[in-house]
Design an enzyme around this catalytic site. Structure first.
Site, short mmCIF file in Angstrom:
data_model
loop_
_atom_site.label_atom_id
_atom_site.label_comp_id
_atom_site.label_asym_id
_atom_site.label_seq_id
_atom_site.Cartn_x
_atom_site.Cartn_y
_atom_site.Cartn_z
N GLY A 350 36.31 2.62 15.84
CA GLY A 350 36.20 1.39 16.61
C GLY A 350 34.95 0.64 16.23
O GLY A 350 34.96 -0.57 16.04
N ALA A 351 33.85 1.39 16.11
CA ALA A 351 32.58 0.82 15.70
C ALA A 351 31.66 1.98 15.32
O ALA A 351 31.96 3.14 15.60
CB ALA A 351 31.96 -0.01 16.82
N MET A 352 30.54 1.65 14.68
CA MET A 352 29.59 2.69 14.27
C MET A 352 28.18 2.17 14.43
O MET A 352 27.84 1.10 13.95
CB MET A 352 29.85 3.10 12.82
N GLU A 353 27.34 2.98 15.07
CA GLU A 353 26.01 2.55 15.50
C GLU A 353 24.95 2.63 14.42
O GLU A 353 23.78 2.94 14.71
CB GLU A 353 25.58 3.38 16.71
N ASN A 354 25.28 2.36 13.17
CA ASN A 354 24.27 2.37 12.11
C ASN A 354 23.03 1.61 12.58
O ASN A 354 23.12 0.49 13.07
CB ASN A 354 24.81 1.71 10.84
N GLU A 387 27.53 0.42 21.43
CA GLU A 387 26.77 0.58 20.18
C GLU A 387 25.30 0.24 20.37
O GLU A 387 24.42 0.90 19.81
CB GLU A 387 27.38 -0.28 19.07
N HIS A 390 23.25 3.03 21.75
CA HIS A 390 22.90 4.05 20.77
C HIS A 390 21.60 3.75 20.03
O HIS A 390 21.01 4.66 19.43
CB HIS A 390 24.01 4.17 19.71
N GLU A 409 27.38 10.62 22.55
CA GLU A 409 28.53 9.77 22.87
C GLU A 409 28.80 9.68 24.37
O GLU A 409 29.22 8.64 24.86
CB GLU A 409 29.77 10.28 22.13
#
EC number: 3.4.11.-
Length: 941
Positions: A350-354, A387, A390, A409
């Protein structure tokens, strides 16, 4: 949802009236649209790849690994300090290989912690250039002498580059390991990968990345574990006219010519000390819009057309306020110099917290008010909040190992509601956690095959085992128990403990007990320590049902199970008992919080006299569902609660009305009478709770005789009138009303949705369907239609330029009742030219959700399992939802046996849970089907 819950024959009969009460539900739902409540389905699953090829599992009969490179965990002899990485992705096909490729150089500086003659570093699917006859070059730093390389090789199974030395590295000394390499810029959605899209009639290519959980090693050789934090110096070489992005600000951009190719070199500021899974590298020709929060730039990136049409505006508008909120909440400034968020055409999660460069699916970041629904808008709000949360919790302070993934998470899944509520305070979005987390995870955590939030490190080693941790337990149960902790500590106390924790461990790694330590320092007025209380909720699976006898004031607890007769094999250090905080009220007045500290038996020790009642008094426990447990009462108290609901339901808090409905279904208590009050209910959450529970009944009976009787009704005209004259088309209640009416076979609903869809077919350039009703109308019109409707929707799907519109059409195409169309659509799902790889699994799931498509999808999965790009855990959960016969259970077990050699990778647990649920469903149907048929037959005569 009461999916697969076993109830008695007597209680089952009462519950079944809910089926015929469906008509009443429709009428009431259609009439109530004045108090719209928010809804956020599809929890973001940030970071974890959802399409995975099944890989063989390690047999328990294999010998224990002896050499360091045979273990999946890195040795503790080396620790990275910094990396210098240069990557050059080619956005055109390589003439000699016929592939898209990237090349790179990496130099990692590491410190030796223990004398060793071995270097083990992660490296996967990279072609390393030999340097002096070996895969890497080693040099000493600060006066250290580096031993020469004896031999080096790639250990494919454990994904290592192994280097044996002729002498030993010295503890306390630093060294540099340099590598040159080439990799494929594949379209597999992992590591450094390729995304493609069409704009202005031409194909465009994006180089992008997804490192979580174990894919950074596919981009460059690295110590790819979360505790191996380092500083990263990144340079990207890219095609002229494109823009390069990474975690830090770009500090230098120069044009150059390399081997006759004109390129741009973009160098970025050094990152903060961070984990490899949070890295991001992107090269594209995207455009952006910019905002600011104090001295930090906030930018939203997307396809040029999407930015030009304003689709990134909403995300930008809510990002600034939410960053400010989290700064105040954590009492810590945003740690970075910029905040980039980018919407990608191909992105598996869905998304990624880079850190500093958050990546999203387009549906999770872009919002078009002219086309997208209010649900799409809320999806953007909650995913962005998740995100951003995070950036501190997970990125600034990071879990030491993946067995504690829930802490990352679960925390973000809890505080996303706080951030979203701050940005949109009129939406009452914090209430949604009950539906989207608590009730959702109850269905999974009630299984005997569930697992604790925090598992032992030795249980989570291989990449498949790590991927398996990205599940509903980690996200939703994690959110629920942390919310409970915040409730009994109070939110201000909880936030102070968090601030202390974040400040002490900034740029480092922790385990869950570190958080307990800091919360304990803030407040001590508890019956036990934070450790003692919370460890019972995270170190043992499941949850209790708390039973209150208001005649005597006795309070007991018992491990709640989907099937009470199931055998729990996993031992618990606490014998499946919990320290339970009970917020409660009596007669509408909140009372002092009580703690249930005893075992399950009835005794004076667990008697709480204030909970005894007299006359018409009633007790309501677990106020606002602040605790992670179900509540049962003596029958007299249930009846008094029912009387209160019937006379004035608003006296009972909104969230608890949804709780009462959900607990009544799952405890099989007065289901008929509890749901009757709903004709007076005007709020969304209790209705949604009832409909989700009723869905289980439909799934169990929509292939049998009971369903035909269930659909019989005589209120079609009233329903038709109610939902066509209503003014507020944004109401979720009205959307539910139309959807449920069509599902139950209301003819006028079918005619209405088909007419709207036909109107669109006659004028494809003008869609008359309200954005909030599109998904419902598309699905029902395609279900009632045939080839013509399907082909039209397919063409509209191919032409769609807004991701949310394409998503609605893609899910609705699975609604057709024509078998050959569904089989063709299943074939399409594996063709990336027709369905993007990121959407393969969900497309099959949509088809499996169709009563006609379910057996087709099951055959499709079995025929192709072992070599396809499936996310097996998601697929098996979807395709087996209706399984309720001995034949289906036999098929499921046979499938497990037939594929035991290949294994099920990260879907191993999901398969066990599917078998357990199917067994429980069989038991439930056997107990209740005859009663259902008799009761419905009597009601309909």
């Amino acid at each position: 949802m009461a999916k697969g819950f076993y109830i008695s024959k007597n209680m089952g009969l009462a519950g079944l009236l809910m089926g015929t009460v469906a008509v009443v539900i429709i009428i009431a739902l259609a009439a109530v649209y004045d108090k719209e409540k928010t809804k956020n389905q599809n929890k973001p699953v940030d970071g974890v790849a959802m399409l995975t090829t099944a890989s063989p599992t390690t047999s328990s009969t294999l010998s224990t690994p002896k050499d360091p490179w045979e273990h999946y965990r890195l040795p503790d002899s080396l620790s990275p300090v910094s990396y210098n990485i240069t990557l050059w992705p080619r956005l055109v096909v390589n003439a000699s290989t016929g592939l898209y490729i990237f090349t790179g150089q990496s130099a990692v500086v590491f410190q030796c912690k223990k004398d060793t003659d071995l270097i083990v570093i992660h490296c996967n699917k990279l072609n390393l250039t030999l340097l002096n006859g070996h895969h890497a070059r080693l040099t000493g730093l600060d006066g250290a002498t580096a031993p020469t390389v004896k031999t080096s090789w790639l250990q494919v199974k454990t994904e290592y580059l192994v280097i044996q030395l002729n002498g030993k590295l010295t503890a306390g000394k630093s060294y540099r390991l340099s590598t040159d390499f080439q990799g494929e810029l594949a379209d597999d959605l992992k590591g450094f990968y390729r995304s493609e899209y069409t704009e202005d009639g031409g194909k465009k290519v994006v180089a992008t990345s997804q490192m979580q959980a174990t894919f950074a090693r596919k981009a460059f050789p690295c110590f790819d574990e979360p505790a191996m934090k380092a500083v990263f110096h990144i340079t990207l070489i890219h095609q002229r006219g494109t823009v390069a992005l990474s975690n830090g600000r770009d500090v230098e951009t120069v044009n150059s010519t390399i081997d006759g190719t004109e390129v741009t070199m973009t160098r970025f500021e050094p990152t903060k000390r961070m984990s490899t899974y949070l890295l991001a590298f992107i090269v594209s020709d995207f455009d952006h819009i910019t905002g600011s929060i104090e001295n930090n730039n906030v930018r939203i990136w997307a396809r040029r057309k999407a930015i030009a049409e304003g689709h990134g505006n909403y995300a930008l508008n809510v990002t600034g306020p939410m960053l400010k909120f989290f700064e105040r909440y954590y009492n810590a400034s945003y740690p970075l110099s910029k905040s980039d968020q980018i919407a990608l055409p191909d992105f598996n999660a869905g998304a990624m917290e880079n850190w500093g460069l958050i990546t999203y699916r387009e549906t999770a970041l872009l919002y078009d008010p002219a086309i997208s629904s209010v649900g799409n808008k809320e999806r953007v709000l909650t995913v962005v909040a998740h995100e951003l949360a995070h950036m501190w919790f997970g990125n600034l302070v990071t879990l030491r190992w993946w067995n504690d993934l829930w802490l990352n998470e679960g925390f973000a899944s809890y505080v996303e509601y706080l951030g979203a509520d701050y940005a949109e305070p009129t939406w009452n979005i914090k209430e949604q956690t009950i539906l989207n987390d608590v009730h959702k995870v109850f269905a999974v955590d009630a299984l005997a095959s569930s697992h604790p939030l925090s598992r032992k490190e030795e249980e989570v080693n291989q990449p498949d085992e790590i991927s398996e941790m990205f599940n509903t337990i980690s996200y939703s149960k994690g959110a629920a128990v942390l919310r409970m902790l915040s409730e009994f500590l109070t939110e201000p106390v909880f936030a102070r403990g968090l601030s202390s924790y974040l400040n002490e461990f900034a740029f480092n790694n922790t385990v869950y007990s570190d958080l307990w330590d800091h919360l304990q320092k803030v407040r001590m007025s508890l019956p036990h320590t934070v450790h003692d209380i919370m460890n019972r909720w995270i170190l043992q699976m499941g949850f209790p049902v708390v039973t209150i006898d208001t005649a005597m004031g006795h309070i007991t607890q018992k491990h709640f199970l989907l099937d009470p007769d199931s055998v729990v094999d996993r031992p618990s250090p606490y014998n499946y008992t919990w320290l339970v905080p009970i917020k409660w009220m009596k007669g509408g007045v909140e009372r002092e919080q009580h703690w249930l500290l005893q075992e399950t038996g009835i005794s004076n020790a667990n008697r709480h006299p204030p909970m005894t009642t007299a006359g018409s008094e009633w007790v309501l426990a677990n106020l606002n569902v602040s605790g992670y447990y179900r509540v049962n009462y003596d029958m007299d108290n249930w009846e008094r609660l029912l009387n209160q609901l019937t006379t004035d339901h608003t006296v009972i808090p909104l969230i608890n009305r949804a709780q009462i409905v959900d607990d009544a279904f799952n405890l099989s208590v007065l289901i008929l009478y509890i749901t009757r009050y709903l004709s007076q209910e005007r709020d969304y959450i209790p209705w949604e709770s009832a409909l989700r529970n009723l869905n289980y009944y439909i799934l169990m009976f929509d292939r049998g005789q009971a369903y035909g009787v269930l659909q019989v009704g005589s209120h079609h005209d009233m329903i038709y009138h109610s939902f066509t004259v209503a003014k507020d088309l944004s109401s979720y209640n009205q959307i539910n009303a139309i959807s449920f009416a069509c599902r139950m076979g209301v003819e006028r609903c079918r005619v209405l949705t088909s007419d709207w869809f036909r109107e669109w077919m006659l004028n494809p350039d003008h869609n008359p369907i309200h954005p909030n009703l599109k998904k419902t109308v598309y699905c029902n019109a395609i279900a009632a239609g045939g080839v013509e409707e399907w082909d039209f929707a397919w063409q509209m799907f191919k032409n769609a330029t807004v991701a949310t519109e394409a998503a609605k059409l893609r899910s609705s195409l699975a609604c057709t009742k024509v078998p050959w169309l569904l089989n063709r659509y299943l074939d399409y799902s594996l063709d990336p030219a027709k369905i993007r790889k990121q959407d393969c699994t969900s497309t099959i799931n949509y088809i499996a959700g169709n009563v006609v498509g379910m057996p087709l999808a099951w055959d499709f999965i079995r025929a192709r399992y072992g070599g396809g790009s499936f996310s097996f855990s998601n697929l098996i959960n979807s395709v087996t939802r209706r399984f309720s016969t001995e034949f289906e259970l036999k098929q499921l077990k046979q499938f497990k046996e037939d594929n035991a050699r290949v294994g099920f990778g990260s879907g191993t647990l999901a398969l066990e849970q599917a078998i357990e649920r199917t067994t429980a469903n069989i038991k439930w149907v056997a107990e209740n089907q005859e009663h259902v048929m008799k009761w419905l037959a009597n009601e309909c005569t």
